[in-house]
Design an enzyme around this catalytic site. Structure first.
Site, mmCIF file in Angstrom:
data_model
loop_
_atom_site.group_PDB
_atom_site.id
_atom_site.type_symbol
_atom_site.label_atom_id
_atom_site.label_comp_id
_atom_site.label_asym_id
_atom_site.label_seq_id
_atom_site.Cartn_x
_atom_site.Cartn_y
_atom_site.Cartn_z
ATOM 1 N N HIS A 1 -22.993 25.659 4.227
ATOM 2 C CA HIS A 1 -23.129 26.225 2.878
ATOM 3 C C HIS A 1 -22.087 27.325 2.693
ATOM 4 O O HIS A 1 -21.840 28.095 3.602
ATOM 5 C CB HIS A 1 -24.534 26.811 2.712
ATOM 6 C CG HIS A 1 -24.716 27.566 1.430
ATOM 7 N ND1 HIS A 1 -24.950 26.935 0.227
ATOM 8 C CD2 HIS A 1 -24.677 28.898 1.154
ATOM 9 C CE1 HIS A 1 -25.058 27.854 -0.727
ATOM 10 N NE2 HIS A 1 -24.893 29.062 -0.189
ATOM 11 N N GLY B 1 -7.310 -8.598 -10.656
ATOM 12 C CA GLY B 1 -7.503 -9.164 -9.334
ATOM 13 C C GLY B 1 -6.213 -9.549 -8.647
ATOM 14 O O GLY B 1 -5.111 -9.332 -9.166
ATOM 15 N N ILE C 1 -8.073 -0.594 -9.571
ATOM 16 C CA ILE C 1 -6.680 -0.471 -9.999
ATOM 17 C C ILE C 1 -6.591 -0.176 -11.496
ATOM 18 O O ILE C 1 -5.889 0.742 -11.926
ATOM 19 C CB ILE C 1 -5.891 -1.750 -9.650
ATOM 20 C CG1 ILE C 1 -5.779 -1.912 -8.127
ATOM 21 C CG2 ILE C 1 -4.484 -1.711 -10.270
ATOM 22 C CD1 ILE C 1 -5.166 -3.220 -7.685
ATOM 23 N N CYS D 1 0.815 -1.214 0.000
ATOM 24 C CA CYS D 1 0.000 0.000 0.000
ATOM 25 C C CYS D 1 0.850 1.266 0.000
ATOM 26 O O CYS D 1 0.706 2.119 -0.871
ATOM 27 C CB CYS D 1 -0.938 0.004 1.198
ATOM 28 S SG CYS D 1 -1.960 1.486 1.291
ATOM 29 N N GLY E 1 -8.902 -5.313 -17.222
ATOM 30 C CA GLY E 1 -9.597 -5.226 -15.944
ATOM 31 C C GLY E 1 -10.011 -3.798 -15.630
ATOM 32 O O GLY E 1 -9.202 -2.877 -15.744
#
Length: 465
Positions: free
Chosen positions: A444, A270, A183, A42, A179
């Site tokens: 806001h 994957g 990712i 990571c 894919g």
């Protein structure tokens, strides 16, 4: 004599190092074993450096909109080497940060490859030398790696995994990305925004297939508008490598085939768990389709052996691994008030342009439960802050139980939704109803007002559409 610990964590990714920190905080003598870099995939090769790359592409995108904001510039250029260099520096900074945290919490860091070696024992091998470590509890956090298929193995030059895609030696003019999960789409967004010709191939019938269908369709339109080519319901039958390109044979569900020649291919199909060579079989730890089988508490069924993170299956997300790490550490320490992981409350984020984020059930899955549901929607074009930012494309969507007001899911696409999703995650975790969210005051002008409006819309009360 071997060192003895209350807890030894194998793997120093997000789940592993967080588990070690929490164990140390609870007074347990703790060690962590890592064969490569602290922070794991990571911090070093995934979540963090990719966001640094995407930040660069986001700036490039904004530079091409300067006139819209009252600016002008000539001869704009980017330097891919410097973009990559910044990404690597960011990764190194965070890896160093993990080292600092280990030292701060007095966690022993053992470099090498760990292997279970009997009850309460493991061996750690580094540079041909092996040491034995004993532990009352071992936490497996070895993570996962990119899935590959026969005939499409990455070679690091022409066929890439995420690792090579993050450090290109030169900028490819054309790419095939296999894919369309988070990712694949993030890399597609990065390279397309910087000017590469990008085709994404997805075997299922839509991009970002885990997301709500409505959000997925909006994302596909946005990607196509950017010039990204997308083929769904399509498989890659063959990759033939040339001297400096790859020719892919694509096949659709109806059997039609075509060939495409590109500079590089990125495989994003994957992941598989890192279950090999850590002694799982001998220890009696059950593995199912490359993932360790665990209970809701991270127990493997073998006393004293726990597992967390990507090693244990989806959702394959760093924040899910971190949460599991805390749960396991607290269970080991006998802490009070520990709750098992509820995957329905784990948010998912995709940092493409536009961003996509979600938590809980999609509209289709909510309907499949048999409940009566109500759905709210609010478009970015109805929000003043979004218009002022020049980011008026997107939508917030909410799904509630019509009878109880329980939030079942929330889905969004647009600027900064990866930050906005957390408000709904807090609401789901705290079991707030639609009525309670409607009574909440949102500031806001902010993008967060759209969260309020999407809740109001579920009861046909939206104010600004």
């Amino acid at each position: 004599m071997a060192d003895t610990y209350d807890v030894v964590v194998i793997g120093a990714g997000p789940g592993g190092y967080v588990c070690a920190i929490r164990a140390a905080q609870l007074g347990l003598k703790t060690a962590i074993v890592e064969r490569d870099r602290l922070g794991g995939i990571c911090l070093n090769w995934g979540c963090i450096p990719t966001k640094a790359l995407l930040r660069s592409s986001e700036i490039w995108h904004l530079m091409h909109r300067l006139n819209e904001f009252g600016f002008s510039a000539d001869n704009m250029k980017f330097d891919i080497a410097r973009i990559v260099e910044r990404s690597r520096k960011v990764a190194q900074q965070l890896s160093n940060g993990v080292a600092f945290l280990m030292k701060k919490h007095k966690i022993a860091v053992i470099a090498g490859e760990a292997k279970l070696a009997g009850k309460g024992k493991l061996t750690v091998t580094k540079d041909g030398k092996t040491e034995e470590v004993t532990a009352k509890n071992v936490v497996l956090a070895t993570g996962a790696r990119a899935r590959t298929f026969p005939g499409m193995e990455p070679d690091g030059k022409l066929i890439w995994t995420y690792r090579e895609a993050m450090v290109p030696p030169s900028f490819p003019k054309s790419l095939l990305i296999v894919g369309s999960g988070a990712i694949g789409i993030e890399f597609a967004s990065f390279y397309r925004t910087l000017g590469a010709e990008v085709m994404v191939v997805e075997v299922l019938d839509r991009v970002l297939p885990v997301e709500d269908e409505e959000i997925s369709a909006m994302a596909a339109k946005a990607f196509a508008k950017q010039g990204m080519k997308i083929k769904v319901g399509t498989t890659v039958e063959q990759l033939e490598k040339g001297a400096d390109n790859v020719t892919a044979t694509l096949k659709t569900k109806d059997g039609k085939t075509e060939t495409l020649t590109v500079d590089r291919v990125i495989l994003a199909v994957g992941i598989v768990g890192n279950v090999e060579n850590i002694g799982l079989e001998a220890a009696g730890v059950k593995v199912d389709r490359t993932h360790v089988v665990i209970s809701e508490w991270g127990e493997t069924g073998v006393p004293g052996i726990w597992a967390i993170g990507d090693l244990c299956g989806g959702p394959w997300l760093a924040h899910k691994a971190m949460h599991e790490g805390v749960i396991v550490a607290e269970r080991i320490a006998g802490a009070k008030g520990v709750h098992p992981l509820n995957t329905a409350n784990v948010p998912g984020c995709t940092y493409c342009w536009p961003q996509v984020a979600s938590v809980g059930l999609t509209e289709a899955k909510a309907k499949a439960t048999g409940r009566k549901i109500k759905v709210g929607r609010f478009p970015f074009i109805g929000n003043g802050k979004a218009i002022a930012l020049g980011e008026a494309e997107g939508m917030i969507k909410t799904v509630f139980d019509a009878d109880t007001g329980e939030m079942l899911g929330a889905h969004m696409i647009g600027a900064e939704v990866t930050e906005l999703i957390n408000s709904y995650t807090v609401a789901k975790t705290g079991e707030l109803t639609d009525a309670e969210l409607q009574h909440t005051i949102f500031p806001h002008p902010t993008l967060s007002e759209m969260l309020h409006e999407a809740v109001l819309d579920a009861d046909k009360k939206a104010l600004h559409i």
